[in-house]
Scaffold this active site. Structure first.
Site, PDB file in Angstrom:
ATOM      1  N   ASP A   2     122.023  51.787  -4.717  1.00  0.00           N
ATOM      2  CA  ASP A   2     122.468  53.174  -4.652  1.00  0.00           C
ATOM      3  C   ASP A   2     121.498  54.035  -3.843  1.00  0.00           C
ATOM      4  OD1 ASP A   2     124.241  55.151  -5.169  1.00  0.00           O
ATOM      5  OD2 ASP A   2     123.645  55.473  -7.251  1.00  0.00           O
ATOM      6  N   GLY A   3     122.046  55.024  -3.170  1.00  0.00           N
ATOM      7  CA  GLY A   3     121.218  56.029  -2.509  1.00  0.00           C
ATOM      8  C   GLY A   3     121.310  56.048  -0.992  1.00  0.00           C
ATOM      9  N   ASN A   4     122.209  55.269  -0.427  1.00  0.00           N
ATOM     10  CA  ASN A   4     122.353  55.252   1.040  1.00  0.00           C
ATOM     11  C   ASN A   4     122.748  56.633   1.570  1.00  0.00           C
ATOM     12  OD1 ASN A   4     121.965  52.546   0.694  1.00  0.00           O
ATOM     13  ND2 ASN A   4     124.014  51.907   1.346  1.00  0.00           N
ATOM     14  N   GLY A   5     123.661  57.289   0.858  1.00  0.00           N
ATOM     15  CA  GLY A   5     124.157  58.596   1.293  1.00  0.00           C
ATOM     16  C   GLY A   5     123.044  59.631   1.258  1.00  0.00           C
ATOM     17  N   TRP A   7     119.822  59.099   1.314  1.00  0.00           N
ATOM     18  CA  TRP A   7     118.817  58.727   2.322  1.00  0.00           C
ATOM     19  C   TRP A   7     119.229  59.288   3.687  1.00  0.00           C
ATOM     20  CZ3 TRP A   7     118.718  56.035   6.911  1.00  0.00           C
ATOM     21  CH2 TRP A   7     117.464  55.544   7.338  1.00  0.00           C
ATOM     22  N   HIS A  19     124.330  53.580   5.273  1.00  0.00           N
ATOM     23  CA  HIS A  19     124.773  52.239   4.871  1.00  0.00           C
ATOM     24  C   HIS A  19     124.172  51.180   5.796  1.00  0.00           C
ATOM     25  CE1 HIS A  19     127.235  53.967   1.871  1.00  0.00           C
ATOM     26  NE2 HIS A  19     128.167  54.450   2.675  1.00  0.00           N
ATOM     27  N   GLU A  49     135.437  51.023  -8.064  1.00  0.00           N
ATOM     28  CA  GLU A  49     135.621  52.478  -7.931  1.00  0.00           C
ATOM     29  C   GLU A  49     135.357  52.962  -6.506  1.00  0.00           C
ATOM     30  OE1 GLU A  49     133.777  51.041 -10.427  1.00  0.00           O
ATOM     31  OE2 GLU A  49     135.228  51.378 -12.034  1.00  0.00           O
ATOM     32  N   TRP A  51     136.626  52.118  -3.868  1.00  0.00           N
ATOM     33  CA  TRP A  51     137.865  52.248  -3.077  1.00  0.00           C
ATOM     34  C   TRP A  51     138.327  53.691  -3.016  1.00  0.00           C
ATOM     35  CZ3 TRP A  51     138.774  48.377  -0.036  1.00  0.00           C
ATOM     36  CH2 TRP A  51     138.549  47.051  -0.445  1.00  0.00           C
ATOM     37  N   LEU A 113     117.562  30.344  -2.823  1.00  0.00           N
ATOM     38  CA  LEU A 113     118.126  31.514  -3.503  1.00  0.00           C
ATOM     39  C   LEU A 113     119.658  31.526  -3.465  1.00  0.00           C
ATOM     40  CD1 LEU A 113     117.665  34.536  -4.625  1.00  0.00           C
ATOM     41  CD2 LEU A 113     117.956  35.211  -2.236  1.00  0.00           C
TER      42      LEU A 113
HETATM   43  C1  IPE Z   1     125.363  52.944  -1.502  1.00  0.00           C
HETATM   44  O1  IPE Z   1     124.911  54.211  -1.803  1.00  0.00           O
HETATM   45  C2  IPE Z   1     126.423  52.421  -2.415  1.00  0.00           C
HETATM   46  C3  IPE Z   1     127.531  51.699  -1.728  1.00  0.00           C
HETATM   47  C4  IPE Z   1     128.786  51.856  -2.104  1.00  0.00           C
HETATM   48  C5  IPE Z   1     127.255  50.784  -0.645  1.00  0.00           C
HETATM   49  P1  IPE Z   1     125.830  55.495  -1.935  1.00  0.00           P
HETATM   50  O2  IPE Z   1     126.785  55.577  -0.798  1.00  0.00           O
HETATM   51  O3  IPE Z   1     126.439  55.560  -3.297  1.00  0.00           O
HETATM   52  O4  IPE Z   1     124.723  56.636  -1.782  1.00  0.00           O
HETATM   53  P2  IPE Z   1     124.636  58.046  -2.506  1.00  0.00           P
HETATM   54  O5  IPE Z   1     124.820  57.845  -3.973  1.00  0.00           O
HETATM   55  O6  IPE Z   1     125.692  58.915  -1.903  1.00  0.00           O
HETATM   56  O7  IPE Z   1     123.246  58.531  -2.165  1.00  0.00           O
HETATM   57 MG    MG Z   2     125.939  56.465  -5.079  1.00  0.00          MG
END
Ligand code: IPE
Ligand code: MG
Length: 225
Positions: A2-5, A7, A19, A49, A51, A113
């Site tokens: 989580d957190g790509n957005g 970032w 992403h 979710e 989607w 792995l």
């Molecule tokens: C990545 O982070 C999750 C994926 C679905 C790949 P988010 O896209 O949820 O990032 P935030 O929560 O907006 O920071």
């Molecule tokens: Mg998120």
């Protein structure tokens, strides 16, 4: 993951760029996990979710997945990584399904792995699918309902081939499971980091393992005297 957005937002970039940076963090993390000797790594890449997100973002994520599975395949194969996937995979675009099946087939004999990608995955959906599978077995006369216990149930989950996770790492500081491996994480140790997923790498992984090694796991029992 989580957190790509967030970032991307911090840097004035688009969510898609976030992403893309996230995919780079996947590469780093897989490399770190193979070095450390982790046996199974499950990455929550796309939830049931997710989607609901705007069509353009879903498409960008699917393209990124397909590209990751094709471009990184040789590198992953060289690292002796075995690709696997869990989730409602038939909901993915055909091209992704094909790339996924190619990656799984090409790495099937690898012994390092096991990298499990959770795609179109939801813990509740998985439990419902397991229940349907059990009901089918009972209806066909292959399973006596009196025999159903936690082991039998677990054998109908998507994760039936993998052990339950020992450690659950949650990025971006959120304190929730978000429908991830609900059944399987019953006794997982939880490590939460404020780091956003694109900033994840070897240092945070080491920190998580270090903290994990200090936890006392009793599994409902008492400490030995
Ligand atoms: C990545 O982070 C999750 C994926 C679905 C790949 P988010 O896209 O949820 O990032 P935030 O929560 O907006 O920071
Ligand atoms: Mg998120």
């Amino acid at each position: 993951m989580d957190g790509n957005g967030r970032w991307a937002k911090e840097r004035g970039l688009s969510r898609s760029e976030g992403h893309r940076a996230g995919a780079e963090a996947v590469r780093r993390t897989v490399e770190a996990c193979t070095d450390v000797g982790i046996e199974v790594l499950t990455l929550y890449a796309f939830s049931s979710e997710n989607w609901k997100r705007p069509k353009a973002e879903v498409e960008a994520l699917m393209r990124l997945l397909e590209r990751f599975l094709t471009d990184k395949l040789d590198e992953i194969c060289e690292r002796n990584v075995r690709f696997q996937a869990i989730g409602q995979l038939d909901k993915l675009p055909k091209r992704c399904q094909e790339a996924l099946h190619r990656a799984i087939a090409k790495t099937a004999e690898n012994t390092g792995l096991t990298l499990v990608l959770a795609l179109s995955y939801g813990g509740r959906e998985e439990i419902v699918d397991a229940t349907k599978s059990i009901v089918r077995h009972v209806a066909e006369g292959h399973l006596d309902p009196a025999m159903i216990n936690t082991e039998v149930f677990a054998a109908h989950l998507y994760t039936r081939y993998y052990p339950d996770p020992d450690l659950l790492v949650r990025t971006s500081g959120e304190l929730r499971l978000s429908n991830f491996l609900l059944w399987q994480v019953s006794y997982a140790e939880i490590f939460v980091t404020k780091k956003l997923w694109p900033d994840f790498g070897r240092d945070v992984l080491d920190e998580a393992i270090e903290e994990f090694s200090r936890r006392e796991r009793r599994f409902g029992d008492v400490s030995p005297p």
